[in-house]
Design a protein around this motif. Sequence first.
Motif, mmCIF file in Angstrom:
data_model
loop_
_atom_site.group_PDB
_atom_site.id
_atom_site.type_symbol
_atom_site.label_atom_id
_atom_site.label_comp_id
_atom_site.label_asym_id
_atom_site.label_seq_id
_atom_site.Cartn_x
_atom_site.Cartn_y
_atom_site.Cartn_z
ATOM 1 N N GLN A 72 0.721 -1.252 0.213
ATOM 2 C CA GLN A 72 0.002 0.297 0.053
ATOM 3 C C GLN A 72 1.004 1.241 -0.297
ATOM 4 O O GLN A 72 0.491 2.149 -0.828
ATOM 5 C CB GLN A 72 -0.948 -0.109 1.471
ATOM 6 N N TRP A 73 1.868 1.334 0.876
ATOM 7 C CA TRP A 73 2.785 2.271 0.979
ATOM 8 C C TRP A 73 3.566 2.747 -0.329
ATOM 9 O O TRP A 73 3.855 3.577 -0.846
ATOM 10 C CB TRP A 73 3.681 2.137 2.111
ATOM 11 N N TYR A 74 3.974 1.571 -1.029
ATOM 12 C CA TYR A 74 4.925 1.373 -2.454
ATOM 13 C C TYR A 74 3.685 2.269 -3.285
ATOM 14 O O TYR A 74 4.316 3.052 -4.423
ATOM 15 C CB TYR A 74 5.196 -0.019 -2.932
ATOM 16 N N VAL A 80 2.561 9.288 -6.038
ATOM 17 C CA VAL A 80 2.880 10.493 -5.310
ATOM 18 C C VAL A 80 1.610 11.302 -4.889
ATOM 19 O O VAL A 80 1.099 12.251 -5.218
ATOM 20 C CB VAL A 80 3.502 11.635 -6.249
ATOM 21 N N ASN A 81 1.043 10.250 -3.751
ATOM 22 C CA ASN A 81 -0.273 10.919 -3.257
ATOM 23 C C ASN A 81 0.115 11.979 -2.191
ATOM 24 O O ASN A 81 1.002 12.689 -2.177
ATOM 25 C CB ASN A 81 -0.807 9.824 -2.606
ATOM 26 N N ASP A 82 -1.162 12.184 -1.441
ATOM 27 C CA ASP A 82 -1.041 13.187 -0.369
ATOM 28 C C ASP A 82 0.285 12.907 0.674
ATOM 29 O O ASP A 82 0.330 11.869 1.086
ATOM 30 C CB ASP A 82 -2.222 13.231 0.529
ATOM 31 N N LYS A 83 1.011 13.946 0.724
ATOM 32 C CA LYS A 83 2.349 13.623 1.751
ATOM 33 C C LYS A 83 2.136 13.369 2.914
ATOM 34 O O LYS A 83 2.752 12.508 3.622
ATOM 35 C CB LYS A 83 3.570 14.831 1.616
ATOM 36 N N ILE A 87 3.556 9.955 4.794
ATOM 37 C CA ILE A 87 4.433 10.121 6.054
ATOM 38 C C ILE A 87 3.645 9.220 7.144
ATOM 39 O O ILE A 87 4.263 8.502 7.818
ATOM 40 C CB ILE A 87 4.546 11.593 6.502
ATOM 41 N N THR A 88 2.458 9.361 7.440
ATOM 42 C CA THR A 88 1.692 8.427 8.383
ATOM 43 C C THR A 88 1.823 7.140 8.225
ATOM 44 O O THR A 88 2.334 6.451 9.112
ATOM 45 C CB THR A 88 0.354 8.973 8.420
ATOM 46 N N THR A 89 1.854 6.571 6.939
ATOM 47 C CA THR A 89 1.894 5.143 6.741
ATOM 48 C C THR A 89 3.211 4.880 6.916
ATOM 49 O O THR A 89 3.721 3.576 7.520
ATOM 50 C CB THR A 89 1.473 4.897 5.346
ATOM 51 N N ILE A 118 10.802 12.161 -2.661
ATOM 52 C CA ILE A 118 9.315 12.943 -2.756
ATOM 53 C C ILE A 118 9.272 14.016 -1.564
ATOM 54 O O ILE A 118 8.516 14.954 -1.765
ATOM 55 C CB ILE A 118 7.949 11.761 -2.235
ATOM 56 N N LEU A 119 9.719 13.825 -0.575
ATOM 57 C CA LEU A 119 9.652 14.648 0.631
ATOM 58 C C LEU A 119 10.739 15.976 0.380
ATOM 59 O O LEU A 119 11.015 16.919 0.873
ATOM 60 C CB LEU A 119 10.060 14.208 1.972
ATOM 61 N N GLY A 120 11.494 15.527 -0.830
ATOM 62 C CA GLY A 120 12.634 16.637 -0.969
ATOM 63 C C GLY A 120 13.874 16.748 -0.135
ATOM 64 O O GLY A 120 14.502 17.768 0.000
#
Length: 421
Positions: A72-74, A80-83, A87-89, A118-120
């Motif tokens: 699910q996380w991959y 590139v969903n909601d950041k 992060i929570t997952t 993705i988080l830069g």
Amino acid sequence: MVEIGSFIKLQRTKKEMTQGELAKGIVSLSYLSKIENKKTDASPEIIQLLCTRLGIQLKDGFDASIQEKCKQWYNMLFEVNDKEEIITTYNELQEIMDTNLTDSLLMFEIHKIRYYLILGKLDKALVKINELNEMADSFDNLHKYYWYKFRGNYNSASGFFSQAMQLYKLAEEKSNRIDIEVKEIADLQYTIAITHSKLRNTLEVIEYAEKALDIYMKEYNFFRCAQSHIVLGISYRRIKMYEKAIKNYNLARHLGELNKDKQIIQLTNLNLGYLSSAKGDSKDAIHYYLQVVDDPEVEQNARLTSLTALIKEYYSINEIERTKEMIKKGFELIGTKDVEKHKVHYYVLNTYSYAINEQNNQFEKIVINELIPYLTNHKDYANIVVYANMLGNHFEELGKYKESVKYYKLANLTYEELVNL
């Protein structure tokens, strides 16, 4: 089970334990070193004692619940969903991984490279790459596929496109040996097309973008179809096949309108502006650039990219007051907090501001010491030509002919290199 020695080392370093702290009362320091460096196979009893001290449970084989959560996380990273959700997952998974040594851990660790990108957080991505590099020889073909792809992503994000391409080609070679989803194949092909575009390998761009487009059309992935059409449009513009370029841009815009996707619509406008400028049609170029600049729903970097293109266009036709207006707007858009994030745009805004205000020393300093080195480092040959010519013209007007020749020569040599790419 995965290479246990490598993971004991990984978990130990993550917990900031020394080898001595982990080995004490269990094995000798030299024996632990051999375990971690895969020079010996320790008994299950010793492995269990080491894992217990590390606070992790040793699980054998397949763990469906952990693997499903990882998957699910991959997928979140892929799309590139909601950041915040990503992060929570990630935090939930990290908590599981910190207390369980499973077969899912290696793929999770490799995907952290993508997560940090993705988080830069390029610095953290590099730390993870260096950390995993020590165990890369134990990767199977599936692990190697993502290892090469995500390292390619890191190099692309860092502006090192030649190195990125080498890694993407290694990933492509591995993709022929593993069973992966068709959307993953298309994503790699699209990524290779983008990288070829950065390297100005126009025919290769067309080849890979069309491969990706064929899959995206069958999958009804209209967003990716639109992106592929834009990439094709850029390539056809570069080889002056303007009608084909316009056709692809219009298809992209149509798909953007169907999906009500402002980013795609305005990215199309930006590229239609580039095309109009290449054809010498400043009026149309300005029209398209303004569409992007004046749209507050478009993301900041796209607006700044269009704005700097607009500044160049106004300056080239001697619309000085309009140029000044756009420079002011650019500085307001960047603000004081995002200068580092938008460094190249900041350099360009200052360059034209100094040129217009005849602040010769500042103009020369920023272009020679800041802008051209930045563009050189990022292999942005097209803009090196623009600003080297600008410097050449500047020195010629001042009667500094030796300096003028130097930068005209740089522009000509860079243009030749650009043509030969």
